[in-house]
Write a protein that holds these residues in place. Sequence first.
Motif, short mmCIF file in Angstrom:
data_model
loop_
_atom_site.label_atom_id
_atom_site.label_comp_id
_atom_site.label_asym_id
_atom_site.label_seq_id
_atom_site.Cartn_x
_atom_site.Cartn_y
_atom_site.Cartn_z
N GLY A 1 0.81 -1.08 0.06
CA GLY A 1 -0.08 -0.07 -0.10
C GLY A 1 0.84 1.21 -0.01
O GLY A 1 2.07 1.27 0.06
N SER A 2 0.28 2.40 -0.04
CA SER A 2 0.93 3.51 -0.34
C SER A 2 1.10 4.26 1.00
O SER A 2 0.22 4.06 1.88
N VAL A 3 2.03 5.14 1.12
CA VAL A 3 2.25 5.99 2.50
C VAL A 3 2.50 7.09 1.99
O VAL A 3 3.22 7.57 0.97
N ASN A 4 1.99 8.16 2.62
CA ASN A 4 1.93 9.66 2.58
C ASN A 4 3.57 10.03 2.47
O ASN A 4 4.18 9.76 3.52
N MET A 5 4.33 10.67 1.80
CA MET A 5 5.64 10.83 1.45
C MET A 5 5.93 12.19 2.12
O MET A 5 7.12 12.71 2.03
N ARG A 6 4.98 13.19 2.41
CA ARG A 6 5.46 14.43 2.81
C ARG A 6 5.81 14.33 4.27
O ARG A 6 5.57 13.21 5.07
N ARG A 7 6.93 15.24 4.68
CA ARG A 7 7.81 15.39 5.72
C ARG A 7 6.53 15.13 6.94
O ARG A 7 5.60 16.08 7.02
N PHE A 8 6.79 14.23 7.92
CA PHE A 8 6.04 14.18 9.29
C PHE A 8 6.09 15.51 10.18
O PHE A 8 7.09 16.16 10.04
N HIS A 9 4.76 16.03 10.35
CA HIS A 9 4.51 17.00 11.41
C HIS A 9 3.71 16.51 12.30
O HIS A 9 2.40 16.09 11.95
N ARG A 10 4.02 16.84 13.57
CA ARG A 10 3.12 16.47 14.70
C ARG A 10 1.89 17.33 14.85
O ARG A 10 1.87 18.85 14.55
N ARG A 11 0.84 16.74 14.76
CA ARG A 11 -0.46 17.60 15.04
C ARG A 11 -0.64 17.85 16.54
O ARG A 11 -0.11 17.30 17.44
N PRO A 12 -1.72 18.85 16.78
CA PRO A 12 -1.87 19.38 18.09
C PRO A 12 -1.96 18.32 19.24
O PRO A 12 -1.62 18.40 20.43
N ASN A 13 -2.74 17.44 18.98
CA ASN A 13 -3.51 16.42 20.08
C ASN A 13 -2.68 15.14 20.11
O ASN A 13 -2.71 14.32 20.57
N GLU A 14 -1.40 15.34 19.24
CA GLU A 14 -0.39 14.25 19.18
C GLU A 14 0.62 14.34 20.24
O GLU A 14 1.15 15.38 20.40
N VAL A 15 1.36 13.06 20.35
CA VAL A 15 2.65 13.21 21.38
C VAL A 15 3.63 12.38 20.61
O VAL A 15 2.97 11.18 20.31
N LEU A 16 4.77 12.77 20.66
CA LEU A 16 5.87 11.59 20.31
C LEU A 16 6.18 11.08 21.50
O LEU A 16 6.99 11.52 22.60
N VAL A 17 6.47 9.66 21.65
CA VAL A 17 6.58 8.99 22.76
C VAL A 17 7.93 9.03 23.17
O VAL A 17 8.31 9.19 24.34
N VAL A 18 9.05 8.92 21.98
CA VAL A 18 10.42 8.93 22.53
C VAL A 18 10.73 10.45 22.83
O VAL A 18 11.34 10.75 23.65
N GLY A 19 10.41 11.10 21.89
CA GLY A 19 10.67 12.79 21.92
C GLY A 19 10.25 13.39 22.95
O GLY A 19 10.81 14.26 23.63
N GLN A 20 8.75 13.34 23.57
CA GLN A 20 8.25 13.92 24.49
C GLN A 20 7.93 13.19 25.76
O GLN A 20 7.93 13.95 27.09
N LEU A 21 7.30 11.92 25.79
CA LEU A 21 7.02 11.19 27.00
C LEU A 21 8.26 10.78 27.86
O LEU A 21 8.16 10.72 29.02
N PHE A 22 9.33 10.24 27.13
CA PHE A 22 10.53 9.74 27.81
C PHE A 22 11.18 11.02 28.73
O PHE A 22 11.18 12.03 28.19
N ASP A 23 11.45 10.66 30.04
CA ASP A 23 12.01 11.70 30.93
C ASP A 23 10.89 12.53 31.39
O ASP A 23 11.32 13.47 32.08
N ALA A 24 9.52 12.41 31.11
CA ALA A 24 8.64 13.31 31.62
C ALA A 24 8.38 13.25 32.94
O ALA A 24 8.39 12.05 33.45
#
Length: 432
Positions: free
Chosen positions: A77-100
């Motif tokens: 199947g196809s995957v959107n190839m645009r660069r990932f951008h985090r939306r307001p209700n989303e959280v990056l588990v490694v980037g934001q939750l680790f060490d919280a």
Amino acid sequence: MGSVNRVFVAQLAGLPVFGPDGESIGKVRDVVAGLRLDHQAPRVLGIVVELSTRRRVFVPMLRVTSIEPIAVTLATGSVNMRRFHRRPNEVLVVGQLFDAHAGLAGSDARITVVDAAMEPTRTRDWVLAKLAIRERSRGLGLSKRRGSLQIMPWSEVTGLGLTDLAGQPQGAGQLLVLFDTMRAVDVAATLRDLPLKRRHEVADAMDDERLADVIEELPEDDQKDLLSYLPEERAADILEAMNPDDAADLLAELTPADQTRLLELMEPDESAPVKRLLAYSADTAGGLMTPEPVILTPDATVAEALARIRNPELPPALASMVFVCRPPTETPTGRYVGCVHFQRLLREPPAELVAGITDTDLSALRPEAPLAEVTRYFAAYNLACGPVVDAEDHLLGAVTVDDVLDHLLPEDWRETGLHDITGAHPEEADHA
């Protein structure tokens, strides 16, 4: 998906990602989750995959067919190839939750999030069902003790809403552990995905040498942001740790007042080569060159030359050639004699003097040579590195092919990448 009932995100990060036919697609860099208002376990929306082009894209969990200890496999199947951008209700588990920093329901204990566990549901969704936590140390000095690691349900941990993560100070220990296995260019790409507050916290925790390497790989606007955030004394230390040509490129983007102030805070020995580079236009050989190539005197041996280019911290392009000069060997040097290609060094006896194998016929670049002339020079002589010599035959530095490419590519080349890795197209729908 394969019969996996729990996956810890720290183990998932960095795993290779393959397509349905076994083709290599990239590596997992993070997991995206959607936070909820009812404090129930967040739904895992998908993974952030870094392609071979350094572009980071979002892959929905429905596209993931298996998660194994050594790899992740995607469905057809196809995957959107645009660069990932985090939306307001989303959280990056490694980037934001680790060490919280957070709390426990019904307790005054303060804890730190160390890891998060994904678990599948009956509806084929994945949720962040469990958190690996450690109780934060209490007391001072010798009385401080590190709490034991515990696995707790998400619902029993408080203080992990988006407003909590945006407002509270946060450590970076777990994130730095993951960064230890990544190249500086990959760390830079990770930082760019993080919210500004988190990016600054990671910069605060990173040592100067590592941060300098990472800043060199960031786009100019992100470089300036981090440098302006840092205290001036530390910013000067970071510039000292950077390659002089990269430091000069960054300083050239600042106001004259900021540029002068930072140069004054740098150690004189460190600021001198940077000041020399700033005297040249950025699109000339003088502006492109590094003032720290491998330089030897004519009485040096082949063994000494090979020892110098074996230095693992030396970029491959710079290691492709050594330059032979009369003393002094710091740029600007004494009279430039010539150069020796590393392949020639490999063919000669270790005790042979470099004076006897020096290429004296290869023409050198003048510091005022424009980018177009430098490009033709590299193409004509098939070089990875070339000397820059002044009118008095003093070696000023060397231009490497990667610096030439950096200036030939579009300004935003670090932020974009090639498309069509998995047959997807940019116009396809973004992640939900």
